[in-house]
Design a protein around this motif. Structure first.
Motif, PDB file in Angstrom:
ATOM      1  N   HIS A  12       3.445  -0.885  -6.825  1.00 35.32           N
ATOM      2  CA  HIS A  12       2.325  -1.259  -5.964  1.00 35.32           C
ATOM      3  C   HIS A  12       2.517  -2.730  -5.622  1.00 35.32           C
ATOM      4  CE1 HIS A  12      -2.354  -1.611  -5.652  1.00 35.32           C
ATOM      5  NE2 HIS A  12      -1.769  -1.745  -4.492  1.00 35.32           N
ATOM      6  N   VAL A  13       2.714  -3.028  -4.352  1.00 36.66           N
ATOM      7  CA  VAL A  13       2.976  -4.398  -3.905  1.00 36.66           C
ATOM      8  C   VAL A  13       1.943  -4.786  -2.858  1.00 36.66           C
ATOM      9  CG1 VAL A  13       5.441  -4.221  -4.390  1.00 36.66           C
ATOM     10  CG2 VAL A  13       4.610  -3.643  -2.129  1.00 36.66           C
ATOM     11  N   GLY A  14       1.960  -6.016  -2.438  1.00 39.65           N
ATOM     12  CA  GLY A  14       1.032  -6.462  -1.402  1.00 39.65           C
ATOM     13  C   GLY A  14      -0.284  -6.927  -1.997  1.00 39.65           C
ATOM     14  N   SER A  15      -1.185  -7.307  -1.101  1.00 43.41           N
ATOM     15  CA  SER A  15      -2.437  -7.913  -1.561  1.00 43.41           C
ATOM     16  C   SER A  15      -3.332  -6.937  -2.312  1.00 43.41           C
ATOM     17  CB  SER A  15      -3.195  -8.521  -0.384  1.00 43.41           C
ATOM     18  OG  SER A  15      -3.452  -7.540   0.599  1.00 43.41           O
ATOM     19  N   THR A  16      -3.225  -5.637  -2.053  1.00 46.69           N
ATOM     20  CA  THR A  16      -4.061  -4.681  -2.789  1.00 46.69           C
ATOM     21  C   THR A  16      -3.667  -4.586  -4.256  1.00 46.69           C
ATOM     22  OG1 THR A  16      -2.656  -2.832  -2.091  1.00 46.69           O
ATOM     23  CG2 THR A  16      -4.632  -3.263  -0.773  1.00 46.69           C
ATOM     24  N   ALA A  17      -2.518  -5.118  -4.615  1.00 48.07           N
ATOM     25  CA  ALA A  17      -2.087  -5.123  -6.013  1.00 48.07           C
ATOM     26  C   ALA A  17      -2.758  -6.252  -6.806  1.00 48.07           C
ATOM     27  CB  ALA A  17      -0.571  -5.269  -6.094  1.00 48.07           C
ATOM     28  N   ILE A  18      -3.444  -7.142  -6.110  1.00 45.45           N
ATOM     29  CA  ILE A  18      -4.099  -8.280  -6.762  1.00 45.45           C
ATOM     30  C   ILE A  18      -5.581  -7.961  -6.938  1.00 45.45           C
ATOM     31  CG2 ILE A  18      -4.647 -10.741  -6.583  1.00 45.45           C
ATOM     32  CD1 ILE A  18      -2.186 -10.930  -4.677  1.00 45.45           C
ATOM     33  N   PRO A  19      -6.064  -7.901  -8.167  1.00 46.06           N
ATOM     34  CA  PRO A  19      -7.473  -7.580  -8.395  1.00 46.06           C
ATOM     35  C   PRO A  19      -8.410  -8.542  -7.662  1.00 46.06           C
ATOM     36  CG  PRO A  19      -6.255  -7.538 -10.455  1.00 46.06           C
ATOM     37  CD  PRO A  19      -5.332  -8.120  -9.411  1.00 46.06           C
ATOM     38  N   ASP A  20      -9.465  -8.001  -7.099  1.00 48.65           N
ATOM     39  CA  ASP A  20     -10.531  -8.753  -6.421  1.00 48.65           C
ATOM     40  C   ASP A  20     -10.088  -9.478  -5.162  1.00 48.65           C
ATOM     41  OD1 ASP A  20     -12.406  -7.992  -8.418  1.00 48.65           O
ATOM     42  OD2 ASP A  20     -11.683  -9.616  -9.705  1.00 48.65           O
ATOM     43  N   SER A  21      -8.942  -9.137  -4.612  1.00 47.64           N
ATOM     44  CA  SER A  21      -8.520  -9.789  -3.370  1.00 47.64           C
ATOM     45  C   SER A  21      -9.141  -9.074  -2.175  1.00 47.64           C
ATOM     46  CB  SER A  21      -6.990  -9.804  -3.254  1.00 47.64           C
ATOM     47  OG  SER A  21      -6.497  -8.493  -3.196  1.00 47.64           O
ATOM     48  N   VAL A  22      -9.299  -9.825  -1.088  1.00 41.17           N
ATOM     49  CA  VAL A  22      -9.830  -9.267   0.147  1.00 41.17           C
ATOM     50  C   VAL A  22      -8.641  -8.764   0.959  1.00 41.17           C
ATOM     51  CG1 VAL A  22     -11.111  -9.768   2.267  1.00 41.17           C
ATOM     52  CG2 VAL A  22     -11.771 -10.848   0.107  1.00 41.17           C
ATOM     53  N   THR A  23      -8.674  -7.468   1.327  1.00 44.31           N
ATOM     54  CA  THR A  23      -7.527  -6.867   2.017  1.00 44.31           C
ATOM     55  C   THR A  23      -7.986  -6.065   3.231  1.00 44.31           C
ATOM     56  OG1 THR A  23      -7.566  -4.752   0.852  1.00 44.31           O
ATOM     57  CG2 THR A  23      -6.451  -6.572  -0.260  1.00 44.31           C
ATOM     58  N   LYS A  24      -7.025  -5.604   3.998  1.00 44.57           N
ATOM     59  CA  LYS A  24      -7.301  -4.695   5.113  1.00 44.57           C
ATOM     60  C   LYS A  24      -7.614  -3.296   4.597  1.00 44.57           C
ATOM     61  CE  LYS A  24      -3.348  -5.265   6.947  1.00 44.57           C
ATOM     62  NZ  LYS A  24      -2.145  -5.145   7.768  1.00 44.57           N
ATOM     63  N   LEU A  27      -2.537   0.397   1.682  1.00 42.84           N
ATOM     64  CA  LEU A  27      -1.823   0.352   0.409  1.00 42.84           C
ATOM     65  C   LEU A  27      -0.340   0.138   0.663  1.00 42.84           C
ATOM     66  CD1 LEU A  27      -1.950   0.777  -2.680  1.00 42.84           C
ATOM     67  CD2 LEU A  27      -1.534   3.186  -2.229  1.00 42.84           C
ATOM     68  N   ASP A  28       0.224  -0.888   0.078  1.00 44.44           N
ATOM     69  CA  ASP A  28       1.652  -1.175   0.196  1.00 44.44           C
ATOM     70  C   ASP A  28       2.342  -0.771  -1.095  1.00 44.44           C
ATOM     71  OD1 ASP A  28       1.404  -2.423   2.755  1.00 44.44           O
ATOM     72  OD2 ASP A  28       0.645  -4.213   1.743  1.00 44.44           O
ATOM     73  N   ILE A  29       3.338   0.077  -0.964  1.00 43.14           N
ATOM     74  CA  ILE A  29       4.120   0.490  -2.116  1.00 43.14           C
ATOM     75  C   ILE A  29       5.600   0.322  -1.806  1.00 43.14           C
ATOM     76  CG2 ILE A  29       2.442   2.119  -3.057  1.00 43.14           C
ATOM     77  CD1 ILE A  29       4.065   4.349  -1.735  1.00 43.14           C
ATOM     78  N   GLN A  30       6.363   0.160  -2.840  1.00 44.95           N
ATOM     79  CA  GLN A  30       7.821   0.109  -2.738  1.00 44.95           C
ATOM     80  C   GLN A  30       8.361   1.264  -3.569  1.00 44.95           C
ATOM     81  OE1 GLN A  30      10.137  -2.740  -5.136  1.00 44.95           O
ATOM     82  NE2 GLN A  30      10.883  -3.497  -3.172  1.00 44.95           N
ATOM     83  N   VAL A  31       9.232   2.055  -2.955  1.00 39.78           N
ATOM     84  CA  VAL A  31       9.845   3.183  -3.638  1.00 39.78           C
ATOM     85  C   VAL A  31      11.344   2.915  -3.699  1.00 39.78           C
ATOM     86  CG1 VAL A  31      10.227   5.670  -3.626  1.00 39.78           C
ATOM     87  CG2 VAL A  31       8.067   4.743  -2.759  1.00 39.78           C
ATOM     88  N   ARG A  32      11.859   2.759  -4.896  1.00 37.96           N
ATOM     89  CA  ARG A  32      13.282   2.464  -5.073  1.00 37.96           C
ATOM     90  C   ARG A  32      13.990   3.670  -5.672  1.00 37.96           C
ATOM     91  NH1 ARG A  32      13.879  -3.251  -7.897  1.00 37.96           N
ATOM     92  NH2 ARG A  32      16.005  -2.845  -7.247  1.00 37.96           N
TER      93      ARG A  32
END
Length: 52
Positions: A12-24, A27-32
């Motif tokens: 789980h990457v991007g701003s939604t991965a940061i607790p209490d952050s304001v986001t759009k 959900l941004d994920i990276q699949v390796r």
């Protein structure tokens, strides 16, 4: 997703991965996966999600 690609490293990457952050709200994920599994992963995930 983990059921389709059990060998994948899913992060789980991007701003939604940061607790209490304001986001759009998206959900941004990276699949390796390995190079050998890449085309299979693209095909499987393309059936579920729009590619961005």
């Amino acid at each position: 997703m983990k059921e389709l690609l059990p060998e994948a490293d899913i992060q789980h990457v991007g701003s939604t991965a940061i607790p209490d952050s304001v986001t759009k709200g998206d959900l941004d994920i990276q699949v390796r996966v390995s190079a050998e599994q890449f085309s299979i992963a693209v095909e499987l995930l393309s059936n579920l999600y729009d590619r961005n």
